[in-house]
Design an enzyme around this catalytic site. Structure first.
Site, PDB file in Angstrom:
ATOM      1  N   HIS A  38       0.974  -1.295   0.243  1.00 10.25           N
ATOM      2  CA  HIS A  38       0.012   0.013   0.067  1.00 10.25           C
ATOM      3  C   HIS A  38       0.903   1.233   0.070  1.00 10.25           C
ATOM      4  O   HIS A  38       0.501   2.222  -0.819  1.00 10.25           O
ATOM      5  CB  HIS A  38      -0.919  -0.063   1.288  1.00 10.25           C
ATOM      6  N   SER A 194      -2.493  -8.090   3.033  1.00 16.43           N
ATOM      7  CA  SER A 194      -3.035  -7.889   4.529  1.00 16.43           C
ATOM      8  C   SER A 194      -3.048  -9.301   4.798  1.00 16.43           C
ATOM      9  O   SER A 194      -3.253  -9.643   5.940  1.00 16.43           O
ATOM     10  CB  SER A 194      -4.290  -6.951   4.321  1.00 16.43           C
TER      11      SER A 194
HETATM   12  P1  AMP Z   1      -6.633  -3.366  -0.495  1.00 16.09           P
HETATM   13  O1  AMP Z   1      -6.419  -2.776   0.782  1.00 16.09           O
HETATM   14  O2  AMP Z   1      -5.972  -4.698  -0.364  1.00 16.09           O
HETATM   15  O3  AMP Z   1      -7.912  -3.043  -1.219  1.00 16.09           O
HETATM   16  O4  AMP Z   1      -5.457  -2.933  -1.460  1.00 16.09           O
HETATM   17  C1  AMP Z   1      -5.353  -1.201  -1.759  1.00 16.09           C
HETATM   18  C2  AMP Z   1      -4.367  -0.896  -2.762  1.00 16.09           C
HETATM   19  O5  AMP Z   1      -3.303  -1.729  -2.529  1.00 16.09           O
HETATM   20  C3  AMP Z   1      -5.285  -1.772  -4.125  1.00 16.09           C
HETATM   21  O6  AMP Z   1      -4.927  -1.081  -5.346  1.00 16.09           O
HETATM   22  C4  AMP Z   1      -4.234  -2.974  -4.096  1.00 16.09           C
HETATM   23  O7  AMP Z   1      -3.770  -3.426  -5.524  1.00 16.09           O
HETATM   24  C5  AMP Z   1      -2.684  -2.438  -3.765  1.00 16.09           C
HETATM   25  N1  AMP Z   1      -1.821  -3.405  -2.944  1.00 16.09           N
HETATM   26  C6  AMP Z   1      -2.170  -4.396  -2.288  1.00 16.09           C
HETATM   27  N2  AMP Z   1      -1.094  -5.266  -2.107  1.00 16.09           N
HETATM   28  C7  AMP Z   1      -0.090  -4.902  -2.757  1.00 16.09           C
HETATM   29  C8  AMP Z   1       1.338  -5.084  -3.264  1.00 16.09           C
HETATM   30  N3  AMP Z   1       1.807  -6.143  -2.681  1.00 16.09           N
HETATM   31  N4  AMP Z   1       2.039  -4.280  -3.927  1.00 16.09           N
HETATM   32  C9  AMP Z   1       1.375  -3.256  -4.869  1.00 16.09           C
HETATM   33  N5  AMP Z   1       0.101  -2.850  -4.336  1.00 16.09           N
HETATM   34  C10 AMP Z   1      -0.480  -3.527  -3.697  1.00 16.09           C
END
Ligand code: AMP
Length: 302
Positions: A38, A194
């Protein structure tokens, strides 16, 4: 110091004030429990905009499994501290009732008429395995874009199909510009998520089958394999072998698609561009990963 709002309308007012003062707004939507993946999005947004805001909202519309939603980690205050240190100006959260005031049904359910069309990127694979998931993503992302009105919004390539869906949403609204940031991985190659916090030590080892399978597909592409069924077989073979060895890995899908002309089924013929996408359950935790096979550094920065 970061500003924190638990009322989306207050966040909206802050965004309006910043925009009327001439600031370009960068926006990063998240579900919180922030990790370095993130933060890569946040750092990129901070470097490219006058002010950055982040939403932290575990969106119930995109969970089809109530247990998965209940287990999702929440730490708004801890997240805000990390965001403040990274130079983010404002973070906000809310609930379905405050994001959609006066719109929920009497029993608290979300009215189907308000669901947004997630577009063609929602077809197949993740969209097939999780019915309603991408409509839930499209609906909250559209609402967040309306509230923030950002110049640019940042998403991780790790959720590849989601990037197609948010591009569709932004295309329908006419804003914002969507920027996709490469996947951040642990030293062993496991994509940060996460959900990784729910993996035990042995499961973490088993989860490395995902990046290994992607590396194998990258190798097959480098050797000249160009059709989706052949590349998909190379990908699946690794997951099946490692799954048999450890017993704790259950394949959701392992497939290859044209990243720009997304199709529910394998695309026909030789591919000029390809994305390998995998989903698997390891010890009950659902993990996703992908690699763009045609770029110079498929698992990394390019
Ligand atoms: P989430 O909180 O899982 O909805 O993720 C929020 C944003 O962070 C989304 O655009 C995900 O694709 C991005 N994201 C989550 N994990 C990663 C990672 N390992 N590398 C890059 N972006 C990530």
């Amino acid at each position: 110091m970061i500003l924190r709002y638990s009322d989306p309308e207050a966040a909206q007012r802050w965004c309006e004030e910043r925009r009327s003062a001439g600031a370009s707004l960068g926006f990063v939507p998240t579900m919180g429990a922030l990790h370095a993946g993130h933060m890569a999005l946040v750092e990129r947004a901070v470097s490219e905009n006058d002010a950055v805001c982040v939403s932290v909202f575990v969106n119930p519309l995109q969970f089809e499994d109530a247990g998965d939603l209940a287990r999702y980690p929440v730490d708004f205050e801890g997240d805000c501290d990390k965001l403040g240190q990274a130079g983010c100006a404002m973070a906000f959260t809310g609930s379905l009732a405050t994001f959609f005031p006066g719109e929920l049904e009497a029993d608290g359910s979300f009215p189907a008429r308000l669901l947004k069309d997630p577009g063609p990127g929602a077809a197949g694979l993740e969209g097939e395995g999780r019915p309603g998931h991408f409509a839930g993503v499209a609906t909250i992302v559209a609402r967040l874009f309306e509230l923030v009105c950002p110049a640019r919004a940042y998403f991780g390539r790790k959720d590849f199909q989601q990037t197609l869906v948010v591009r569709h949403v932004a295309g329908a609204l006419g804003y914002p510009e969507i920027r996709v940031v490469p996947t951040v991985r642990e030293a062993g190659g496991l994509a940060l998520s996460s959900r990784n916090a729910q993996l035990g030590a042995a499961e973490r080892e088993q989860a490395l089958a995902l990046p290994r399978a992607l590396e194998t597909a990258c190798g097959a592409w480098r050797e000249g394999l160009r059709t989706a069924p052949e590349l998909g077989r190379a990908l699946r073979a690794v997951l099946e072998r490692e799954g048999l060895e450890c017993g704790g890995l259950e394949i959701g899908y392992a497939a290859v698609r044209d990243p720009e002309r997304w199709t529910a089924q394998d695309p026909a013929g030789e591919l000029e561009r390809a994305v390998a996408v995998v989903a698997a359950r390891v010890g009950g935790v659902r993990l996703l990963d992908n690699a763009l096979l045609h770029v110079a550094d498929p698992m990394g920065e390019s």
